[in-house]
Design an enzyme around this catalytic site. Structure first.
Site, PDB file in Angstrom:
ATOM      1  N   ASN A  13       0.847  -1.083  -0.027  1.00  8.15           N
ATOM      2  CA  ASN A  13       0.040   0.075   0.033  1.00  8.15           C
ATOM      3  C   ASN A  13       1.039   1.149  -0.032  1.00  8.15           C
ATOM      4  OD1 ASN A  13      -1.688   2.144   0.509  1.00  8.15           O
ATOM      5  ND2 ASN A  13      -2.894   1.114   2.415  1.00  8.15           N
ATOM      6  N   ARG A  97      -2.653  -2.031  -3.446  1.00 15.91           N
ATOM      7  CA  ARG A  97      -3.633  -1.083  -3.037  1.00 15.91           C
ATOM      8  C   ARG A  97      -3.567  -0.082  -4.470  1.00 15.91           C
ATOM      9  NH1 ARG A  97      -5.306   2.663   1.796  1.00 15.91           N
ATOM     10  NH2 ARG A  97      -7.532   3.254   0.967  1.00 15.91           N
ATOM     11  N   HIS A 185     -11.905   4.643  -0.587  1.00 14.51           N
ATOM     12  CA  HIS A 185     -12.105   4.114   0.762  1.00 14.51           C
ATOM     13  C   HIS A 185     -12.649   2.648   0.373  1.00 14.51           C
ATOM     14  CE1 HIS A 185     -11.124   7.939   3.297  1.00 14.51           C
ATOM     15  NE2 HIS A 185     -10.265   7.096   3.137  1.00 14.51           N
ATOM     16  N   ARG A 245      -6.899  17.448   4.508  1.00  4.85           N
ATOM     17  CA  ARG A 245      -7.741  17.955   3.188  1.00  4.85           C
ATOM     18  C   ARG A 245      -9.061  18.458   3.621  1.00  4.85           C
ATOM     19  NH1 ARG A 245      -7.999  11.756   1.071  1.00  4.85           N
ATOM     20  NH2 ARG A 245      -6.370  11.336   2.441  1.00  4.85           N
ATOM     21  N   GLU A 383      -8.020  -3.159   5.558  1.00  5.45           N
ATOM     22  CA  GLU A 383      -7.956  -2.982   4.012  1.00  5.45           C
ATOM     23  C   GLU A 383      -7.006  -4.036   3.292  1.00  5.45           C
ATOM     24  OE1 GLU A 383      -7.411   1.308   5.258  1.00  5.45           O
ATOM     25  OE2 GLU A 383      -8.509   1.585   3.421  1.00  5.45           O
TER      26      GLU A 383
END
Ligand code: AMP
Length: 406
Positions: A13, A97, A185, A245, A383
């Site tokens: 990832n 990912r 996500h 963000r 994940e």
């Protein structure tokens, strides 16, 4: 630690300044975590840490301050570490990912050179993420030829959204050119969708909003375990305020910044991705722990804004679903910040959910009182495990396909 496991699956990832990796033992199709690791501070002050499944540090390395370590060198370091630790490893596959699968990919895919070129062509849609995500794939082709690479997409889970949930009110030509709401996500949401039937079987077919509240934050409306809508759109900027963000923003602000502050695209990118959100409002930190512990008025304002926007987005997604059976909290803040869960749930009292404080402090899994029209849960996400599962499933399927050929 891993002496019994020789067949293994790796997960990579790669972010803009970090490379996370995990290694799983594979026995009879079952995955067992062997280690997790991280190379962080790429480009500034790189550091490597590896931990066993219990969280004990089993490897550490620090490069000198200012060392310019790229993703490739980071991956080479990880590979050398793994080889030394597990010399007789047989790597069955590497799952990656990849933030953007575009419109083509509603599911993970085995990466061929053609697919890699196709994913590369999506880089303008996610310029800060996609090139980093693809770097380890390219390197693995080179240094681990013959090991299958699987790309798992953050956007894929949302391809089930209706067109009306994906279209921006811009000239339609831009929609056709790819300017649309993709959602992100997805690997986290897919993992939670898989966990729901185990944790709360009555909700598996229900109307559920999953709140992935981490450094990046978004929410996803699900029905029957499928994504109906989410708060992130064309990029991972839209929706909730995040660590650094901005989340939702009037696009007129961008025009103002260009006109009045002379900002160009790169300057806006830095502002919106790196200097906004909790950090921008508080002026103190992007880390929710720091803000919750602070008495500074602007730290409190940043936390208030985070809660306020989360509650508002829940209202919007509940309207999209036409009702709500459950809220699920996940990721760093969602799993650990009792106060944020309590405040969000209190803000959603109108949906028929009420906080069970002792259960909330104990992190659930159920954190609401029974009997309400809507319940609330904490379900930790994973994940990396989702990526490892996809990798194993896709490799098994491709072997079946080969076996089935006449
Ligand atoms: P993630 O991106 O999922 O790793 O989440 C990172 C975010 O989770 C950061 O804002 C952390 O401050 C926050 N976080 C982690 N642990 C806690 C905690 N115990 N209380 C509050 N926030 C936490």
């Amino acid at each position: 630690m891993t002496s019994g496991h020789k067949d293994m699956v790796a997960v990579a990832n790669a972010g803009s300044s970090s490379l996370k990796f995990s290694l799983y033992g594979l026995e009879d199709g079952n995955l067992t975590l062997a280690l997790r690791g991280l190379v962080e501070g790429l480009g500034t002050s790189p550091a490597f840490t590896a931990k066993d499944p219990a969280g004990q540090v089993i490897g550490q390395h620090r490069w000198e301050e200012g060392a310019t370590l790229g993703h490739e060198a980071a991956l080479r370091h990880v590979m050398a570490f793994v080889r030394e630790l597990v010399p007789d490893i047989t790597l069955q596959g590497i799952g990656h990912r990849v933030v953007h699968g575009g419109l083509e990919h509603a599911a993970p895919v085995i990466v061929t050179p053609d697919i890699l070129a196709q994913l590369d062509a999506l880089s303008p849609l996610a310029p800060l993420h996609q090139p980093n995500n693809l770097a380890p794939i390219r390197l693995a082709f080179e240094v681990l030829p013959g090991v299958p690479q699987v790309a798992c997409f953050d956007t894929a889970f949302h391809r089930s959204n209706a067109e009306v949930a994906q279209v921006y009110a811009l000239p339609f030509e831009l929609h056709e050119a790819g300017v649309r709401r993709y959602g992100f996500h997805g690997l986290s949401y897919e993992y939670i969708a898989g966990r729901l039937p185990e944790v709360a079987p009555e909700l598996a077919q229900g109307k559920v909003i999953v709140l992935h509240l981490g450094n990046g934050a978004s929410a996803c409306a699900m029905q029957n375990g499928r994504s109906v809508a989410s708060t992130m759109g064309f990029t991972a900027l839209e929706g909730l305020p995040m660590g650094t963000r901005c989340g939702e923003l009037d696009p007129g602000v961008l025009i103002w910044l260009m006109d009045q502050r002379g900002m160009d695209a790169r300057a806006l990118e830095t502002l919106l991705y790196k200097q906004s959100g909790l950090l921008g409002v508080s002026g103190i930190s992007s880390d929710m722990r720091v803000l919750l512990a602070s008495d500074e008025p602007r730290a409190r304002l940043a936390v208030d804004l985070f809660v306020h926007r989360t509650v508002r987005e829940i209202g919007s997604l509940a309207a999209e679903l036409g009702g709500l059976d459950a809220l699920v909290f996940t990721a760093g803040i969602g799993e650990n910040a009792d106060e944020i869960r309590r405040r969000v749930i209190e803000g959603c009292a109108w949906l028929g959910v009420s906080i069970d404080e002792p259960a909330n402090r104990a992190r659930g899994p159920r954190v609401s009182h029974p009997g309400g029209a809507c319940s609330a849960w904490v379900i930790p996400t994973d994940e990396e495990l989702m990526i490892a599962r996809h990798t194993v499933a896709l490799l098994a399927q491709s072997q079946d396909d080969v076996g089935a050929r006449p």
